[in-house]
Motif scaffolding. Structure first.
Motif, PDB file in Angstrom:
ATOM      1  N   SER A  42      -5.011  -0.558   9.176  1.00  0.00           N
ATOM      2  CA  SER A  42      -5.807  -1.716   8.774  1.00  0.00           C
ATOM      3  C   SER A  42      -4.967  -2.693   7.949  1.00  0.00           C
ATOM      4  O   SER A  42      -5.033  -3.915   8.139  1.00  0.00           O
ATOM      5  CB  SER A  42      -7.021  -1.242   7.970  1.00  0.00           C
ATOM      6  OG  SER A  42      -7.761  -2.342   7.486  1.00  0.00           O
ATOM      7  N   PHE A  43      -4.162  -2.166   7.033  1.00  0.00           N
ATOM      8  CA  PHE A  43      -3.270  -2.989   6.212  1.00  0.00           C
ATOM      9  C   PHE A  43      -2.302  -3.758   7.105  1.00  0.00           C
ATOM     10  O   PHE A  43      -2.055  -4.959   6.897  1.00  0.00           O
ATOM     11  CB  PHE A  43      -2.508  -2.084   5.237  1.00  0.00           C
ATOM     12  CG  PHE A  43      -1.496  -2.786   4.383  1.00  0.00           C
ATOM     13  CD1 PHE A  43      -1.855  -3.358   3.170  1.00  0.00           C
ATOM     14  CD2 PHE A  43      -0.159  -2.857   4.772  1.00  0.00           C
ATOM     15  CE1 PHE A  43      -0.916  -4.003   2.372  1.00  0.00           C
ATOM     16  CE2 PHE A  43       0.782  -3.497   3.985  1.00  0.00           C
ATOM     17  CZ  PHE A  43       0.410  -4.069   2.779  1.00  0.00           C
ATOM     18  N   ASP A  53      -2.911   7.707   4.450  1.00  0.00           N
ATOM     19  CA  ASP A  53      -4.091   7.538   5.284  1.00  0.00           C
ATOM     20  C   ASP A  53      -3.742   6.649   6.481  1.00  0.00           C
ATOM     21  O   ASP A  53      -3.555   5.427   6.336  1.00  0.00           O
ATOM     22  CB  ASP A  53      -5.220   6.920   4.454  1.00  0.00           C
ATOM     23  CG  ASP A  53      -6.551   6.846   5.192  1.00  0.00           C
ATOM     24  OD1 ASP A  53      -6.547   6.630   6.421  1.00  0.00           O
ATOM     25  OD2 ASP A  53      -7.588   7.001   4.534  1.00  0.00           O
ATOM     26  N   SER A 109       0.378   5.074   0.696  1.00  0.00           N
ATOM     27  CA  SER A 109      -0.738   5.810   1.277  1.00  0.00           C
ATOM     28  C   SER A 109      -0.287   6.924   2.202  1.00  0.00           C
ATOM     29  O   SER A 109       0.832   6.924   2.731  1.00  0.00           O
ATOM     30  CB  SER A 109      -1.626   4.830   2.061  1.00  0.00           C
ATOM     31  OG  SER A 109      -2.715   5.492   2.674  1.00  0.00           O
ATOM     32  N   LYS A 130      -5.456   5.464   8.940  1.00  0.00           N
ATOM     33  CA  LYS A 130      -6.391   4.367   9.219  1.00  0.00           C
ATOM     34  C   LYS A 130      -6.213   3.221   8.221  1.00  0.00           C
ATOM     35  O   LYS A 130      -6.245   2.045   8.605  1.00  0.00           O
ATOM     36  CB  LYS A 130      -7.829   4.893   9.186  1.00  0.00           C
ATOM     37  CG  LYS A 130      -8.160   5.809  10.352  1.00  0.00           C
ATOM     38  CD  LYS A 130      -9.623   6.234  10.318  1.00  0.00           C
ATOM     39  CE  LYS A 130      -9.968   7.128  11.516  1.00  0.00           C
ATOM     40  NZ  LYS A 130     -11.387   7.555  11.488  1.00  0.00           N
ATOM     41  N   LYS A 131      -6.040   3.552   6.942  1.00  0.00           N
ATOM     42  CA  LYS A 131      -5.842   2.513   5.928  1.00  0.00           C
ATOM     43  C   LYS A 131      -4.541   1.744   6.184  1.00  0.00           C
ATOM     44  O   LYS A 131      -4.482   0.517   6.024  1.00  0.00           O
ATOM     45  CB  LYS A 131      -5.810   3.133   4.535  1.00  0.00           C
ATOM     46  CG  LYS A 131      -7.125   3.724   4.065  1.00  0.00           C
ATOM     47  CD  LYS A 131      -8.131   2.645   3.716  1.00  0.00           C
ATOM     48  CE  LYS A 131      -9.370   3.256   3.068  1.00  0.00           C
ATOM     49  NZ  LYS A 131     -10.418   2.237   2.798  1.00  0.00           N
ATOM     50  N   ILE A 133       0.857  -1.177   0.000  1.00  0.00           N
ATOM     51  CA  ILE A 133       0.000   0.000   0.000  1.00  0.00           C
ATOM     52  C   ILE A 133       0.897   1.232   0.000  1.00  0.00           C
ATOM     53  O   ILE A 133       1.888   1.292   0.722  1.00  0.00           O
ATOM     54  CB  ILE A 133      -0.967   0.016   1.207  1.00  0.00           C
ATOM     55  CG1 ILE A 133      -1.952   1.179   1.092  1.00  0.00           C
ATOM     56  CG2 ILE A 133      -0.211   0.060   2.532  1.00  0.00           C
ATOM     57  CD1 ILE A 133      -3.086   1.130   2.116  1.00  0.00           C
TER      58      ILE A 133
END
Length: 318
Positions: A151-152, A145, A143, A147-148, A141
């Protein structure tokens, strides 16, 4: 004549290349990309150019039969330039450099400029093409972000990930000016609050047996192995780590060849990890990656192979 686009601090690799061209009675012109500025006299027309470098050497586009795009660096600005004009200076000289290069688009290049630019600037594109050609790639990922990314981490990373910049910091073989790959563990996640200001690439940490630097030259492979299982990146390995020659399995060679052909690249430095899971994990390909340490330590004739490939393509082009 072969035009070699490099930079003013380049040595060894480029010297080997020029020595070999000299032995083959092939003329060459060295163009330092970082000094393609006010120190050069450059005139570009719709179908030709003339350039005189700071030493007074002149080259005409009509005499250039092939190009090795060895290494591109940012254009240097003059110390006396007002900082308010620096953006304009770099913008216009960057545009001049691009126009200059496209005049030569019909002669053989290693690598073709537009192909190289797309691959070098797009890590996710690399991973997509590698996976398409049956190579094992890590979940990834890119990113900003928080939160993303969190989560990843919990979905794919099993408690340990790596984070790295996409390529904004130059890397050298000695580690100078190097921001190395960073290990992320669960207690590191609380420090992601500033990620919005600097997007990064995140991947699961791969438990490795060793790392491989693979130099691909149009179907030929020169592979160095370094036992660097305790560090996230071989570039910051301790001095007692040494390169040794390595033979890739045939299916990995076939898959890498197919990937490079689809990318439109003739040469590239490929990084892979041999994992403790037994798989070969593709990380990235750098079209202008370093290989001098492999030629020096393992006596691989990489510079000569690059020159031979370009000479062959020039001869078939004429």
């Amino acid at each position: 004549m072969i035009l070699c686009i490099t930079h003013s601090q380049d040595f060894y690799n480029i010297d080997l290349f020029f020595e070999y061209l000299t032995s083959q009675n092939i003329p060459y012109f060295r163009l330092n990309s970082d000094r393609l500025n006010h120190l050069q006299k450059i005139s570009v027309n719709e179908d030709s150019f003339e350039l005189t470098d700071e030493s007074g050497n002149t080259v005409h586009s009509e005499n250039i039969k092939g190009v090795w795009h060895r290494k591109a660096w940012k254009i240097n600005t003059p110390e006396e330039l007002d900082e308010d004009y620096e953006k304009i200076f770099l913008g216009e000289y960057g545009s001049l450099r691009y126009n200059f290069m496209t005049i030569l688009e019909d002669v053989p290049w290693i690598n073709p400029y537009e192909n190289e630019k797309k691959v070098d600037g797009n890590k996710m594109f690399q991973l997509k093409i590698a996976q398409k050609n049956n190579l094992t790639v890590p979940k990834t990922i890119f990113s900003n972000d928080e939160k993303k990314i969190t989560s990843f981490f919990y979905q794919y990373c099993q408690g340990k990930a790596i984070a790295k910049l996409h390529g904004t910091v130059a890397k050298t073989m000695t580690g100078e000016n190097l921001i190395s790959t960073t290990i992320i563990e669960e207690d590191s996640l609380e420090h992601l609050s500033d990620i919005a200001y600097c997007p990064m690439i995140f991947q699961p940490y791969i438990d490795k047996e060793y790392e491989l630097r693979i130099v691909y030259v149009d179907g030929d492979f020169f592979v160095g192995k370094i036992n660097n299982s305790e560090n996230p990146d071989w570039r910051v390995a301790h001095a007692d780590h040494f390169w040794s020659a390595y033979e890739l399995p045939e299916n990995i060679k076939e898959n890498l060849t197919a990937m490079m052909k689809e990318m439109g690249l003739y040469i590239g430095a490929i990084d892979m990890i041999k994992g403790k899971d037994g798989d070969y994990h593709f990380l990235e390909v750098n079209p202008q990656g370093e290989w001098g340490m492999l030629q020096k330590e393992l006596s691989f004739p990489i510079a000569e192979k690059i020159a031979d490939n370009l000479i062959k393509r020039i001869n078939s082009h004429e």
